[in-house]
Every structure is written in C-alpha cells, then in structure tokens.
Design a protein around this motif. Structure first.
Motif, short mmCIF file in Angstrom:
data_model
loop_
_atom_site.label_atom_id
_atom_site.label_comp_id
_atom_site.label_asym_id
_atom_site.label_seq_id
_atom_site.Cartn_x
_atom_site.Cartn_y
_atom_site.Cartn_z
N MET B 306 9.31 2.82 15.10
CA MET B 306 9.99 3.69 14.13
C MET B 306 10.63 2.87 13.01
O MET B 306 10.66 3.29 11.86
N THR B 307 11.14 1.69 13.36
CA THR B 307 11.75 0.83 12.33
C THR B 307 10.68 0.37 11.35
O THR B 307 10.92 0.25 10.15
N ALA B 308 9.48 0.12 11.86
CA ALA B 308 8.38 -0.28 10.99
C ALA B 308 7.83 0.91 10.21
O ALA B 308 7.40 0.76 9.06
N LEU B 309 7.86 2.08 10.83
CA LEU B 309 7.41 3.28 10.11
C LEU B 309 8.27 3.48 8.86
O LEU B 309 7.75 3.82 7.79
N GLY B 310 9.56 3.27 9.01
CA GLY B 310 10.45 3.39 7.85
C GLY B 310 10.05 2.45 6.72
O GLY B 310 10.03 2.84 5.55
N GLY B 311 9.71 1.21 7.08
CA GLY B 311 9.27 0.25 6.06
C GLY B 311 7.94 0.64 5.46
O GLY B 311 7.72 0.53 4.24
N TYR B 312 7.04 1.12 6.30
CA TYR B 312 5.70 1.51 5.83
C TYR B 312 5.80 2.66 4.83
O TYR B 312 5.24 2.60 3.73
N LEU B 313 6.52 3.70 5.23
CA LEU B 313 6.60 4.88 4.36
C LEU B 313 7.31 4.52 3.04
O LEU B 313 6.88 4.95 1.97
N TYR B 314 8.36 3.71 3.15
CA TYR B 314 9.08 3.37 1.92
C TYR B 314 8.20 2.53 0.99
O TYR B 314 8.14 2.78 -0.22
N SER B 315 7.51 1.54 1.56
CA SER B 315 6.70 0.67 0.70
C SER B 315 5.49 1.40 0.14
O SER B 315 5.04 1.12 -0.98
N LEU B 316 4.97 2.35 0.90
CA LEU B 316 3.86 3.16 0.41
C LEU B 316 4.30 4.00 -0.79
O LEU B 316 3.63 4.05 -1.83
N ASP B 317 5.44 4.63 -0.64
CA ASP B 317 5.98 5.44 -1.73
C ASP B 317 6.25 4.56 -2.96
O ASP B 317 5.92 4.94 -4.10
N TYR B 318 6.81 3.41 -2.72
CA TYR B 318 7.10 2.48 -3.82
C TYR B 318 5.80 2.07 -4.52
O TYR B 318 5.71 2.10 -5.75
N ALA B 319 4.81 1.71 -3.72
CA ALA B 319 3.55 1.20 -4.29
C ALA B 319 2.85 2.25 -5.14
O ALA B 319 2.17 1.93 -6.12
N ARG B 320 3.02 3.51 -4.76
CA ARG B 320 2.37 4.58 -5.52
C ARG B 320 3.09 4.87 -6.83
O ARG B 320 2.58 5.62 -7.66
N ASN B 321 4.29 4.33 -6.99
CA ASN B 321 5.09 4.68 -8.16
C ASN B 321 5.54 3.49 -9.00
O ASN B 321 6.23 3.67 -9.98
N ARG B 322 5.16 2.29 -8.59
CA ARG B 322 5.59 1.10 -9.33
C ARG B 322 4.41 0.58 -10.16
O ARG B 322 3.43 0.07 -9.60
N PRO B 323 4.51 0.69 -11.49
CA PRO B 323 3.44 0.10 -12.31
C PRO B 323 3.66 -1.40 -12.44
O PRO B 323 4.78 -1.85 -12.67
N GLN B 324 2.61 -2.15 -12.25
CA GLN B 324 2.70 -3.60 -12.45
C GLN B 324 1.30 -4.20 -12.49
O GLN B 324 0.50 -4.01 -11.58
N GLY B 325 1.03 -4.91 -13.56
CA GLY B 325 -0.25 -5.60 -13.68
C GLY B 325 -1.41 -4.66 -14.00
O GLY B 325 -1.23 -3.47 -14.20
N ARG B 326 -2.59 -5.25 -14.02
CA ARG B 326 -3.80 -4.50 -14.35
C ARG B 326 -4.92 -4.88 -13.39
O ARG B 326 -4.77 -5.82 -12.62
#
Lengths: 599, 599
Positions: B306-326
């Motif tokens: 569950m502690t890792a699920l929290g990290g996974y979901l947060y980083s997934l959400d971040y990755a879908r919304n953070r523009p960086q690079g091409r």
C-alpha cells in the motif's frame, strides 16, 4: 576504527591497484611524494572527523532555515568550513598558477572524499565552489578572473551553478531567464532559478552564481544559451564589496537528505537590477558549463561512493560488536550470544556493501588517474584514448554508484535492524543523503541516453574499442593465475555480450525504440566495468599477498573474496538485461499513459 | 484520480482474478454482497482521504514528542482515529460473536489498505490493536476477555505487542523481563521492552500491552517464555479505570519514517508494581504470540504494497501532467514540451512500479482468500492444503513487498526528479515509511531462514508439492491462449528450477552452509510466486477483454503488458540466484570479520 575512511584500502587502490606512484614522478607533481601525501591525508582525516563528522547529525536535524529572506545555518557548519579553509584545503582543486595546491586529482578526490563521507551536505558548498572557480578559470576573461577568482580559490566566497528553472529541469532547452545587454557591456539578468544548491547561505560574505540565460534574439533551444557570472553582492573595482545585486531568495526546498546544503529558488532582477557578466562567448553557455562535466559527474559518483562507505564502515563496526542470536548448529540459550558478523546473512550484506563500495571507488580513482595521466602526457594518441575512455565511463561513474551504493546504504541499515531505522544512528541519514545522487547533475535516465545514444556510438564506436583494449590489458596482467582464469573468461564473455548488444541496437530502425531500454543497458554495462575493476583489484591482491607480510593476508583475502562475490553474485545479472536491450524489447515503450491505470 | 486506491484494479483483483464473489456466497458472510461491500469501500475511501491522507504530511513533520514522561501527538491524528472509530471500522477485523463486522478478510484488507496507503503510521495503532484483540480472543481466559476485549474491539483502548528488549531483538530466547506470581494469581512484571510501537500515546485512555516475559524457574530460551496482558492503567472489576500500572515511558525512538507512530522504550515495574495477567498457559507465550503470525506478517506485506501503491499512483499522476523535454525524434525547441509519461524511461519506471505493486497486491489478496476459504470450509484435506500454502507463502508475503515495493517507492521518487526528493511532495515520505517493513515482524534474513530452513522442508516438502498443483491449475486455466503459452512454459521452468534448488540444498551436509544463501532464495522464490500471480492476472485480463465493454480495453491491455514485463524483465533474474543457492556458494559464508577491513 575510523568510520570515514579505510586507509589501508585507500593505499591499496591508489598505490597497489592503480599508479599514483607513477603519476607522482611527473614534474607537475614534483612538490609531492607518497610521504607528504600521507601526511596531508592524516591532516584531512583529522579535520574531517573533528569538524565535519562531529556535526553531521546535528546539521541534518537542524537544516538551514529561511528567516526574513535570509538563510540561517548552525554555527558548527561555519566552524567546519572555516577549519577546512584554514587547513588550506580550499586550494586543493586548483593548479599553482591560480594559487592552488596542484595536487593529482586522485589525491584531491581522496582527501575530499573523507569530508564527503563525514558530512556530504557541508562539503557540497565547497565542491560547488571548486566547480565554479575551475569553470571561470577555463572560460572567463582575464578581467573577470582577476576580480573573482582569488576569493573563490581561497574560499572567502562560494559559488553556485544556476541551470534549472521551475519549467526547465532536465530540459535546459526551455530555460527562460533573460540577459539583456547594458551599455557598459554587462547584462541585466531576469528570471527564476530552481534547485540551486548553496544559492543562499550565511557562511561567506559573497556568492558567485554561474547562471545560464538567453540573450534576446539568440537561437531557440540550447543553441541560444549563454553563461553569466552574477554575484550576490556587486564587487567594486578595488575588490571591495559593493551593493546588493538583487538576487532574492524566494524559498528553500526541504529535501529528504543532504539537508545541511541549502537548495534554493532564486529570483534574479525582480526587486531591482541583477547585473551579470558574460563568461566566454555568447550562445556557448552550455558548452562552457559542461566544460567540467566529466569531472563534475565523476565527483557525484564519488559522493555516492563515500556516502555508502560511511554506511559500510559503520555497519561493519556495529556487526563486529553487537551480540545477537546463536549459530544455526548451536541453539543452546544458555550459551552466550554470538556477534552478528558471524551470521551468514549479515556477512552477505557486508560483502555486498564491500563489493559495491570498493568496486565503485576503484572506478572513480581509475578515472581520476586517467585525468592525471593526460595532464602529464604530451602523447596525443594516448590522450585521445583517455578522452574516449573518460567520455564512455563518465555516465557509469555518475550513475552506477548512485544506484548500487544506495543499495549498499540500504543494506547498512538492515545490518543494524531497528537501530538502523532510527535517527540515533547515522546509517539512515547516509541512506537519505545518497538518494540525491541519481537525480542531480543529469538523472539516471539521462545518463542512460548519454551512454547508449552517444558514447558507445561516437567516432564509430572507438570508445568501446578502447575499453576492450584496456580490459584485455588487465586480463593479460592476470597472467595464468589459476584463481583468476575463470573470472577473466567471464569478463571477456561479458564484454562480448556488451558489444553484441551495442551492435544490435545500432541496427534498430526506430531511434526511440533503440534507446527504450537505455537505462537497463547503463546499469548492465556498469556491472561489466565494475567487474573489470574487481579483476584489477584481484590481480593486485594476489600480487600483494605474495609480497607483503602476513599481517596483510586477511586484507588481501578479503579483496579476493569480494572479487569472487562480484563475479558470482553480480556479473551474471547482466545476461537477462543485455538480452532485453539487444532484442529492443518494447514492453514499456508500447504502453500508453491510460493503460497504466485503466481509467 | 485518487492517490490511495485504484478501485478499478481492486475490483479486478477481488472479483475477476480471485473469487471474492464465491466467498460471499457462504453463510458466514450472508450479511454482505458486492453492492454493500462497494458502499463500505466508498465510505472508507472517503474517510481515508478526508481524515488520514489530509494529515499524513503534517504528522510526519510533527512526530509525537516526549514531554514530562508523556507523549503528545497532533490533534489531526486523534481526529483521524476518531473518524475511523465512528465509522465503525474498529470492528472490521473481528467476528460477530465479539461484536465485529465479520467481514471476509479479503475485504478487511481492502478497506484497511486504503488507510494504510493514506497514512500508514496512523493506521499502525489500529492494526496493532486488532492483533492484540484477536490474540486475546484466541488465547485468553473468559474472565480476561470479558474485562478487556470489548474496549479493544470498539477502539476505546489500543493494544501493543511487547516482544523485543535492548539485548534481545531478533533473538527472543534472550529476553529477561520477569513475571513473578502474586498470591491473587496475577503477576508482577519487571523489565525493559524496546521498539514498542504505540507503547505510549495520548489517543486512548488505556493501552493493553501483550508482554512476553519469563516466570522464574521456567526453562531457558524460548521454551520458558509466557504471555501476559499488562494494562497501562489497571481496570476495576466494574470496568472503570483504576490506578496507573507503573509502566514508565523511558524514551521514544526517532525513526526515519512512519514517524507518526510512536516507538517506545518502556520500563515495567521500575517505579512501582506493574501487574500483569497470564494469557494462555505458562511457557506457551511464543506460540500464543505467534498464533496470528501468518496474518500479521501478511499484513506487513500489505503495508509495503500500500505504501508503494501511494508512490505509484502519485508518480503516475505527476508523469501525466508534467511537461518536460521532447521526443527523441523531434528535438525542436520551438515545439511544446511533452508530458514525461511519454518518455520511454519514465514508462519503464511506471511499469516496474505497476508490476511490483499489483503483483504483490494480488499475492496478499490470494492469501487472504485462502484464509477466508478455510473459514467457510469443512473439508479437512482442503484446509490442510491451505495451511501448507499459507505457511509457505507467508515469508514471501512479508519480505517480497518489503524489498520490491520499496524499490517501487524509489522509482516513484525518480519519476518526480528533484521535486520527488523534497518533503513538499509525498513520495519521499512513502519511501521512508516503507523502509521499515524489512525490519519489523521478523527481518528479511529471518524470513529467508524460515522459508528455506523450514517451510520448503516441512512434511517432506508437502508445501512445495501443493504450490506446484496450484501453479499447474493456473497454467491449465490459461488454456491454449497463444499470448500466454510462452509465459506458462517460463513459469513451469522456473518452478522446476526452484524445486531442483531445494533438492540440492536438502543434500547439503553442513546445515549452516545450506542456509547461507537463504535470503537470495527467498527473493528468487518470491519472483516465482509473483510471476504466478501475474499469470493469474493475465488469464483474467484476457477473459475480461473478451467479455467487457471497450471502455475497459486499456485497463486489460495494461494488465497484459505488466504481466509481459514481469516475465521478461524480472523472472529471468532468478536463474543466477537459484544457481548460487543450489551450488551452496560459500563466498560470503567463508569470510571472517577481519577480512572485510583487513585491519
């Protein structure tokens, strides 16, 4: 025992495995011999233990605070820095012509390594300053150097690197900080810089920022980036400090580790003019900033190694002195408990740490030796080979320790059990500190793209050819030692697998898919290189064992065992990794963002 | 999106991959159907997000303090616990006969899992209390149960487990806490207990400690350990609180993570009598304490997941919304930046997290299903098979997520880059929290000795035979799906390799050497089991894809891709590990303490 250095091992790496003795014979290093360097190491060890190690835990627990736009740090940090400065160590990174000690870089790394191990966040201020001074010395005009270099070299002022911005982390093409030409040739800098280590502090009276910015009208992307020197406080022509240069601290980032090093959000030119001075040519900013990139990235790897060394030495000492449990064949509760260093799984965790830390440490010093060798050689062909090797090995120096020496820190904590998980013991702090190294100075993923997308391909693959020659030379030096035969064969097979993998990637039609598993390749090729470093150490250990007195037998046997460990427990792992890379496995590459969550 | 649960995935595991639907058909669970459980999950998600997640960061930054011998915690912690209690959730872990909700354990895990993900340290108090109540219910006398159980079940009082002492961590044979019989049949408890989670707090008016101690004259070692119930405040016969029972808080341990859960050094009987009551028979303390050990260790694994699920979901959400690079094929700086979820290496890190987290989660729920199945079945032979499987899988449930879900947390931080390393984002906290799981409730090394030294050998290897039958059943269920054929073959090969490794270890003459690589075996066998869990999910995903509407296609494709990832990127790693174990590699085992350092 010291928990910041194993001097016996340092001697072994510098003088028995590698050739510092030979480097010292060059005119360039005529001021030094092994004895004088040993004395310098003694001095550094003493300052690092007394002033840096002693406040490491306190600095972590009392991180710099942001009070009324200013930073406040604990007095012990300032005292530690002062002791380093007073010992003349600020000059360690420079040549004599600018007032430096002109040490071999191997020795500069060795002595600074003790400070990193003792208190990495405190050392970050010093490390950055050395980078800034070297950059200024290499690229700046004489006028700029005259005005700013002496106070950087003597440590009266500190320096920072200002690259990232909130919207431009890894993607420097997207920086927006602007530099507008003034009539006097200076520039007005406006913009926001993020993740600036040492960006504000209360240790030195001035801070010299090296800032990447764009001159209006310059080309888009990285081709339009220029480098500027922007002082926190302006400097008058007579060298005295002038007025505040309007670089506002907008906030501190609160990190998981390395807490003692401030990490800042800085606003340039918001509340008044921030005056900057062009360093080098316009639009050459990235090239100028990256001038010292190999050294900077190797130093990041060194910081990962040293942070793990601290965990290894501490957990080893703990394991030798902590009674707990009994052997599996004598469970009699009425007998005394044994030291945990006698339990097989504790040995495994200590051995893994030793293999990671001492393997990576040898690589760092090997690269330092290459840098030193180039400095004392006029042989252009040899120097070109060195450049190739350094370019190829730098991403491994940066990222392999960031990954596997972090793993070592994880194991150090496990050796201590519950105690290791508490802040009453240093291993958890070292673990937190080390997690930074995979992120700054080019992330893990960026190192992967660098090695597989560029370094193994450059000049028609010349770097890998050179690597093969060097590995074969080590194998030849192993001669026909029966203990080493199988490892030599394993290493040459692993090299062949690596070359075959590179060849397979070269034939890929889709350049994105070709690099989809670049990070997997980076780690695997790192294993190849570290195995080579262990073979080097194995050769030296066997040689040493035949020559030295019996007191050293345990040391050499430990080295040989750690070599065996790396070849048996670690190197075989690259088989499956290289296969994924060579087959252009697209499992991850094909996935779309919505498939992860499904909603 | 929620960052504490992926409800679509939870449905998939509980109802499509596993058989909660079938469990619910039993009389024992007649009060529940899928709809009512969904409503309960909705409620829990809402309480967990509103009350637990909302204060997780504050609780971490403001850990409990030790003031005048008392603990002070932030008010939000007390409010969160109160909300959990008011929602009736304290009763989730118990049967109806003691006032519990009598939920399937699968559902108990699912709903508590959301609280763990939201704020693990806050949940630790609740988790421990449920363990204490279940232990008391299973082993205590009716008189003890009447007096103490109701207030534990309704959450008015909390409970703790007091096993370790400063000199006796993993080695319980060496505890020294003494229990001396009083004339009224109670005992005077004297001694010091270490690492007591929730040992003191300001949340509940009483705390019920379950204490391991030795009655004078009892046999040495673990055979002389008894279990005692020792209340913080004595309880009068009418149920009202009596005088203080002299359990002094000697200090708080300051942990790297899970900071909100107090961890205490407690002195019993130092400043006055600490009265305790025997639970179960004398000298049966360890057996009584370990009565719930499978469930407790599975729950630790769940907390890692569950502690890792929290990290996974947060980083997934971040990755879908953070523009960086091409993209690598369009580097034009004048085009917009892309979301980082489009970079191959970010996908790899998200995929690895998904594969670790969702693979381990399925194993936890699979074991919960076994526990539930046993409760509703009278089939003695089937129940014996379940016991074998649970005994075998428990060390894997405990340690595999502690290792690989921690790795997932490391990757979550890497996805966020510099941001991830700061306390302004939750991923570093989750990473720190998760590091605990390898240490408590039996360390990593102890789980290794348990599985290779005991579990695979018990009853002539019956557990591994049962595992093979279950794996073969899954392979049969995969039918002749062309997408699955190669993975079925790979899985059966890995099982064969595991069996051959066990057989080789069985033949070892030196029992210590036989277990020298037990931890390596534990991780590798974990990979086998998680691969099996991924095959189960793959079968369910392919079936789901043919049945469900198109909206679910992305979800199922993601599952199939993650299965492929595990079989291609992870399972092959066991080859070299199993070889080391089977060959009784003695590289680490042979090393002596002095060879590590050499001085």
């Amino acid at each position: 025992m010291s928990i910041i250095v194993n001097r016996r091992d340092l001697d072994f790496v510098l003088y028995e495995t590698l050739g510092l003795e030979k480097i010292l014979m060059a005119d360039r290093y005529a001021d030094y011999d092994r004895e004088s360097l040993d004395a310098m190491l003694d001095l550094c060890q003493s300052v690092a233990e007394d002033k840096f190690l002693s406040c490491a835990s306190k600095l972590d627990a009392n991180e710099p605070t942001f009070v009324d736009g200013q930073v406040e740090t604990i007095p012990e940090l300032k005292e530690a820095i002062k002791a380093y400065q007073e010992a003349g160590l600020c000059a360690s990174a420079y040549d004599a012509d600018v007032g430096g000690l002109q040490l071999p870089w191997m020795m500069d790394q060795a002595l600074n390594g003790m400070f990193v191990c003792a208190n990495n966040p405190a050392h970050i201020y010093l490390f950055l300053t050395q980078g800034v001074a070297n950059m200024l010395n290499a690229c700046g005009s004489n006028a700029l150097k005259d005005k700013y270099l002496p106070n950087l070299v003597n440590g009266n002022w500190f320096g920072t690197m200002c690259l990232s911005e909130p919207q431009a982390g890894s993607s420097l093409a997207d920086i927006r900080t602007k530099a507008e030409l003034n009539t006097d040739g200076s520039y007005c800098i406006t913009g926001t810089k993020m993740w600036i280590s040492g960006g504000e502090q209360d240790i030195t009276e001035n801070i010299i920022h090296m800032v990447l910015a764009k001159i209006p009208g310059s080309p888009p992307g990285v081709k339009g980036i220029s480098l500027f020197l922007v002082p926190k406080n302006r400097v008058n022509d007579d060298g005295s400090l002038g007025e505040y240069n309007n670089i506002a601290l907008a906030g501190l980032n609160h990190k998981m580790g390395c807490r003692g090093a401030t990490n800042c959000l800085l606003n340039f030119g918001e509340s008044g003019e921030s005056i900057g001075f062009l360093v080098g040519e316009p639009n050459q900013g990235l090239a100028n900033m990256f001038h010292m990139m190999n050294e900077a990235r190797i130093s990041v790897g060194m910081s990962a190694v040293m942070t793990a060394l601290g965990g290894y030495l501490y957990s080893l000492d703990y394991a030798r002195n902590r009674p707990q449990g009994r052997s599996l064949v004598n469970r009699n509760p009425e007998d005394s408990q044994i030291m945990i260093s006698e339990h097989a799984d504790i040995k495994r965790m200590l051995m893994a740490q030793k293999a990671y830390v001492e393997g990576a440490q040898t690589l760092i010093y090997y690269c330092a030796e290459l840098i030193d060798t180039k400095k004392i050689s006029d042989d252009e062909i040899a120097n070109k080979r060195i450049d190739l090797l350094l370019d190829l090995l730098t991403p491994i120096c940066k990222s392999w320790p960031s990954e596997f020496c972090l793993e070592a820190n994880k194991l150090a904590m496990q050796v201590l059990g519950g105690y290791g998980y508490t802040r009453e013991y240093p291993v958890e702090r070292l673990y937190r500190d080390n997690r930074l190294n995979h992120i700054h100075e080019g992330t893990w993923g960026i190192q992967g793209l660098d090695i597989l997308g560029r370094k193994v391909r450059m000049q028609g693959g010349a770097a890998v050819v050179t690597l093969r020659e060097e590995i074969e030379a080590t194998i030849n030096s192993a001669g026909s030692q029966p203990q080493l035969m199988s490892f030599c064969q394993q290493l040459i097979d692993a090299l062949g697998l690596t070359e075959a993998t590179i060849a397979a990637v070269d034939q890929a039609e889709d350049p994105s898919l070709a690099l989809a598993n670049a990070t997997v390749f980076l780690d695997a090729m790192g294993h190849l290189v570290i195995a080579w470093m262990w073979l080097k150490q194995g050769v030296a250990a066997i040689e040493g064992k035949t020559k030295k007195d019996a007191a050293d037998t345990a040391f050499y046997d430990g080295k040989i065992a750690a070599m065996r460990y790396f070849f048996r427990y670690e190197l075989p792992k690259i088989q499956s990794s290289m296969r994924l890379v060579a087959e252009l496995d697209s499992t991850c590459y094909d996935l779309t963002a919505d498939q992860f969550l499904g909603v």
